[in-house]
Scaffold this active site. Structure first.
Site, PDB file in Angstrom:
ATOM      1  N   LYS A   1      13.013  27.616  35.733  1.00 22.44           N
ATOM      2  CA  LYS A   1      13.569  28.910  36.164  1.00 22.44           C
ATOM      3  C   LYS A   1      14.851  28.801  36.985  1.00 22.44           C
ATOM      4  O   LYS A   1      15.210  29.727  37.718  1.00 22.44           O
ATOM      5  CB  LYS A   1      12.538  29.762  36.938  1.00 22.44           C
ATOM      6  N   ALA A   2      15.550  27.686  36.834  1.00 21.30           N
ATOM      7  CA  ALA A   2      16.786  27.503  37.610  1.00 21.30           C
ATOM      8  C   ALA A   2      18.044  27.854  36.814  1.00 21.30           C
ATOM      9  O   ALA A   2      19.149  27.737  37.337  1.00 21.30           O
ATOM     10  CB  ALA A   2      16.871  26.067  38.099  1.00 21.30           C
ATOM     11  N   GLY A   3      17.878  28.274  35.560  1.00 21.16           N
ATOM     12  CA  GLY A   3      19.056  28.588  34.754  1.00 21.16           C
ATOM     13  C   GLY A   3      19.221  27.672  33.549  1.00 21.16           C
ATOM     14  O   GLY A   3      20.329  27.519  33.022  1.00 21.16           O
ATOM     15  N   THR A   4      18.119  27.111  33.094  1.00 18.40           N
ATOM     16  CA  THR A   4      18.131  26.177  31.960  1.00 18.40           C
ATOM     17  C   THR A   4      18.713  26.815  30.699  1.00 18.40           C
ATOM     18  O   THR A   4      19.567  26.224  30.024  1.00 18.40           O
ATOM     19  CB  THR A   4      16.676  25.748  31.617  1.00 18.40           C
ATOM     20  N   THR A   5      18.214  27.997  30.392  1.00 17.41           N
ATOM     21  CA  THR A   5      18.617  28.672  29.155  1.00 17.41           C
ATOM     22  C   THR A   5      20.106  29.010  29.205  1.00 17.41           C
ATOM     23  O   THR A   5      20.826  28.885  28.210  1.00 17.41           O
ATOM     24  CB  THR A   5      17.805  29.974  28.994  1.00 17.41           C
ATOM     25  N   TRP A   6      20.539  29.438  30.358  1.00 16.23           N
ATOM     26  CA  TRP A   6      21.938  29.813  30.554  1.00 16.23           C
ATOM     27  C   TRP A   6      22.861  28.624  30.256  1.00 16.23           C
ATOM     28  O   TRP A   6      23.776  28.705  29.433  1.00 16.23           O
ATOM     29  CB  TRP A   6      22.113  30.278  32.006  1.00 16.23           C
TER      30      TRP A   6
ATOM     31  N   HIS B   1      12.276  19.438  32.203  1.00 16.66           N
ATOM     32  CA  HIS B   1      11.971  19.881  33.571  1.00 16.66           C
ATOM     33  C   HIS B   1      11.372  18.726  34.383  1.00 16.66           C
ATOM     34  O   HIS B   1      10.876  18.933  35.484  1.00 16.66           O
ATOM     35  CB  HIS B   1      10.950  21.025  33.555  1.00 16.66           C
TER      36      HIS B   1
ATOM     37  N   SER C   1      11.358  33.857  40.569  1.00 20.16           N
ATOM     38  CA  SER C   1      11.528  33.832  39.113  1.00 20.16           C
ATOM     39  C   SER C   1      10.346  33.129  38.432  1.00 20.16           C
ATOM     40  O   SER C   1       9.823  33.578  37.407  1.00 20.16           O
ATOM     41  CB  SER C   1      12.840  33.113  38.774  1.00 20.16           C
TER      42      SER C   1
ATOM     43  N   MET D   1      23.179  38.077  27.103  1.00 19.65           N
ATOM     44  CA  MET D   1      22.081  37.164  26.754  1.00 19.65           C
ATOM     45  C   MET D   1      20.741  37.889  26.691  1.00 19.65           C
ATOM     46  O   MET D   1      19.846  37.500  25.944  1.00 19.65           O
ATOM     47  CB  MET D   1      22.024  35.988  27.738  1.00 19.65           C
TER      48      MET D   1
HETATM   49  P1  A3P Z   1      15.243  35.677  36.935  1.00 20.84           P
HETATM   50  O1  A3P Z   1      13.795  35.593  36.645  1.00 20.84           O
HETATM   51  O2  A3P Z   1      15.539  35.600  38.414  1.00 20.84           O
HETATM   52  O3  A3P Z   1      15.909  36.849  36.318  1.00 20.84           O
HETATM   53  P2  A3P Z   1      15.291  29.273  32.893  1.00 20.84           P
HETATM   54  O4  A3P Z   1      16.203  29.467  31.749  1.00 20.84           O
HETATM   55  O5  A3P Z   1      15.481  27.989  33.614  1.00 20.84           O
HETATM   56  O6  A3P Z   1      13.877  29.553  32.532  1.00 20.84           O
HETATM   57  O7  A3P Z   1      15.716  30.348  34.021  1.00 20.84           O
HETATM   58  C1  A3P Z   1      15.476  31.716  33.840  1.00 20.84           C
HETATM   59  C2  A3P Z   1      16.168  32.465  34.939  1.00 20.84           C
HETATM   60  O8  A3P Z   1      17.588  32.421  34.709  1.00 20.84           O
HETATM   61  C3  A3P Z   1      15.789  33.944  34.953  1.00 20.84           C
HETATM   62  O9  A3P Z   1      15.947  34.375  36.316  1.00 20.84           O
HETATM   63  C4  A3P Z   1      16.874  34.525  34.050  1.00 20.84           C
HETATM   64  O10 A3P Z   1      17.053  35.908  34.169  1.00 20.84           O
HETATM   65  C5  A3P Z   1      18.073  33.736  34.571  1.00 20.84           C
HETATM   66  N1  A3P Z   1      19.208  33.778  33.639  1.00 20.84           N
HETATM   67  C6  A3P Z   1      19.228  33.420  32.341  1.00 20.84           C
HETATM   68  N2  A3P Z   1      20.425  33.675  31.814  1.00 20.84           N
HETATM   69  C7  A3P Z   1      21.185  34.197  32.802  1.00 20.84           C
HETATM   70  C8  A3P Z   1      22.531  34.690  32.877  1.00 20.84           C
HETATM   71  N3  A3P Z   1      23.314  34.703  31.820  1.00 20.84           N
HETATM   72  N4  A3P Z   1      22.957  35.166  34.071  1.00 20.84           N
HETATM   73  C9  A3P Z   1      22.173  35.169  35.161  1.00 20.84           C
HETATM   74  N5  A3P Z   1      20.887  34.725  35.141  1.00 20.84           N
HETATM   75  C10 A3P Z   1      20.405  34.253  33.979  1.00 20.84           C
END
Ligand code: A3P
Length: 298
Positions: free
Chosen positions: A53-58, A112, A142, A237
Site C-alpha cells: 500500500k505504499a504506491g506499488t501500482t503507481w 513486498h 490504506s 488510474m
Molecule cells: P489509498 O488507499 O490511501 O488511496 P499499492 O499499489 O502499493 O497497493 O498502493 C495503493 C495505494 O496507492 C492506495 O492508497 C492508492 O489509492 C494509491 N495510489 C495508487 N495510484 C495512485 C496515484 N496515481 N496517485 C495517488 N495515489 C495512488
C-alpha cells in the site's frame, strides 16, 4: 482468474497468519517459497519493492509506460504485466512462473518482501531496484481499508485493533518500521537502488518521473514525460481498468475501492488524538536507529 482454494482459511474465509522466518505471512506468499528463493534474476530486471500500500501500482504503471509505451502498457492489467514475485494464488500462475514467462526486457517485477527475504540472485545480478516508501500513518490507513475489502488478506478487524497489529508488525509482510529502514540501509551500499517516497510522488509527480528517467538512463522527451504524468494521475488510474484492479474477483469494491483516496494526510480522518500519541511514541522507539525521514502531511 478464479477465487483461490479455501485451504488454511479462518471460518470467515480469510487466510490465517503465521510466523515465516520471523515475519507474519499468509500461505499465499510462502506456498511457492522454494521457487521464490531460487528465482533467477537477470541483470536488466527491475524490481519494484514496497511495503504493501505504499504506491506499488503507481510506480509499476509509470515504469511500464516509460519502458513500453501506452499501447503495450494497456494490453493487460498491471498485475499481469508486473508479476508479484512471491504471490501464489491457486488456479492462477504463481509470481515466479509469470516472471519466468515475461517476454519483455527489462522485466518489471514487484515484491513486498522485506530486504532479508529477497532472492539473492537480484543482488548477484546487480539488478536495479526501485523502493517506494510511504509514511507509516497513511500506510496503515490504506492497508486497513485494503484488508477490509480483499478476501485473500486476513480479516482487518476494527480500526483500533488493526492499528495495534500494525504497530506490532502482526500483518502480512511484517513490521513497516523494519521494512522501510532495512531497504533504506541497503541503499547506502547498493547503488542500483532508487528509494522513492509516496509523498514526493503526490507533491510533484512530474519531478519523480524525471527522477526515474534519470536513474534508469531513459531519454524520454519532456512531452512524453508530461503525457505520462497526466496518465498516471489518481483520477486517470482510478478510471483505467488496467490499473484499478476492478476485475479481481476477491476484492469487494463495495467495501472499499482499490484506488481509494490517493492522498497524503488521510490518517487525520482515522486516528484519534490518543491513537496518534500512542503511535508517535511507538514510532520514536522503533525508528530510533535509522536516518530515514517521512512527511505525514504536505
Ligand atoms: P489509498 O488507499 O490511501 O488511496 P499499492 O499499489 O502499493 O497497493 O498502493 C495503493 C495505494 O496507492 C492506495 O492508497 C492508492 O489509492 C494509491 N495510489 C495508487 N495510484 C495512485 C496515484 N496515481 N496517485 C495517488 N495515489 C495512488
Amino acid at each position: 482468474m478464479e477465487f483461490p482454494d479455501m485451504a488454511s482459511m479462518t471460518p470467515e474465509g480469510r487466510p490465517m497468519m503465521f510466523d515465516f522466518e520471523g515475519i507474519s505471512m499468509t500461505h499465499f506468499f510462502t506456498d511457492n517459497w522454494e521457487n521464490v528463493r531460487n528465482f533467477q534474476a537477470r541483470p536488466d530486471d527491475i524490481l519494484i519493492a514496497t511495503y504493501p500500500k505504499a504506491g506499488t501500482t503507481w510506480v509499476s504503471y509509470i515504469l511500464d509506460l516509460l519502458y513500453f509505451g501506452k499501447d503495450n502498457a494497456q494490453t493487460k492489467p498491471i498485475y499481469e504485466r508486473v508479476p508479484f514475485l512471491e504471490s501464489c494464488f491457486q488456479k492462477f500462475p504463481s509470481g515466479t512462473e509469470m516472471a519466468d514467462n515475461l517476454t519483455t526486457s527489462p522485466r518489471l517485477i514487484k515484491t513486498h518482501l522485506p530486504l532479508q527475504l529477497v532472492p539473492k540472485s537480484f543482488w548477484e545480478q546487480n539488478s536495479r531496484v526501485v523502493y517506494v516508501a510511504r509514511n507509516a500513518k497513511d500506510n496503515a490507513v490504506s492497508y486497513f481499508h485494503f484488508d477490509r475489502m480483499n478476501m485473500v488478506q486476513p480479516e482487518s478487524g476494527d480500526w483500533n485493533s488493526y492499528l495495534q497489529r500494525f504497530m506490532g508488525g502482526k500483518i502480512p509482510f511484517g513490521p513497516w518500521y523494519d521494512h522501510v529502514s532495512g531497504w533504506w540501509e541497503k541503499k547506502q551500499t547498493y547503488s542500483n537502488l532508487l528509494y522513492l517516497f509516496y509523498e514526493d510522488l503526490v507533491e510533484d509527480t512530474g519531478r519523480e518521473v524525471e527522477r526515474l528517467c534519470s536513474f534508469f538512463g531513459l531519454s524520454t522527451s519532456p512531452e512524453e514525460r508530461e503525457k505520462i504524468t497526466k496518465g498516471v494521475h489518481f483520477d486517470a488510474m482510478k478510471q483505467n481498468k488496467v490499473t484499478n484492479h476492478a476485475t479481481i474477483p476477491f476484492m469487494d469494491f463495495k467495501i472499499s475501492p482499490f484506488m481509494r483516496k490517493g492522498k497524503v494526510g488521510d490518517w487525520k480522518n482515522h486516528f484519534t488524538v490518543a491513537q496518534n500519541e500512542q503511535f508517535d511514541e511507538v514510532y520514536k522507539q522503533k525508528m530510533k536507529n535509522t536516518t530515514v525521514k517521512f512527511r505525514t502531511e504536505l
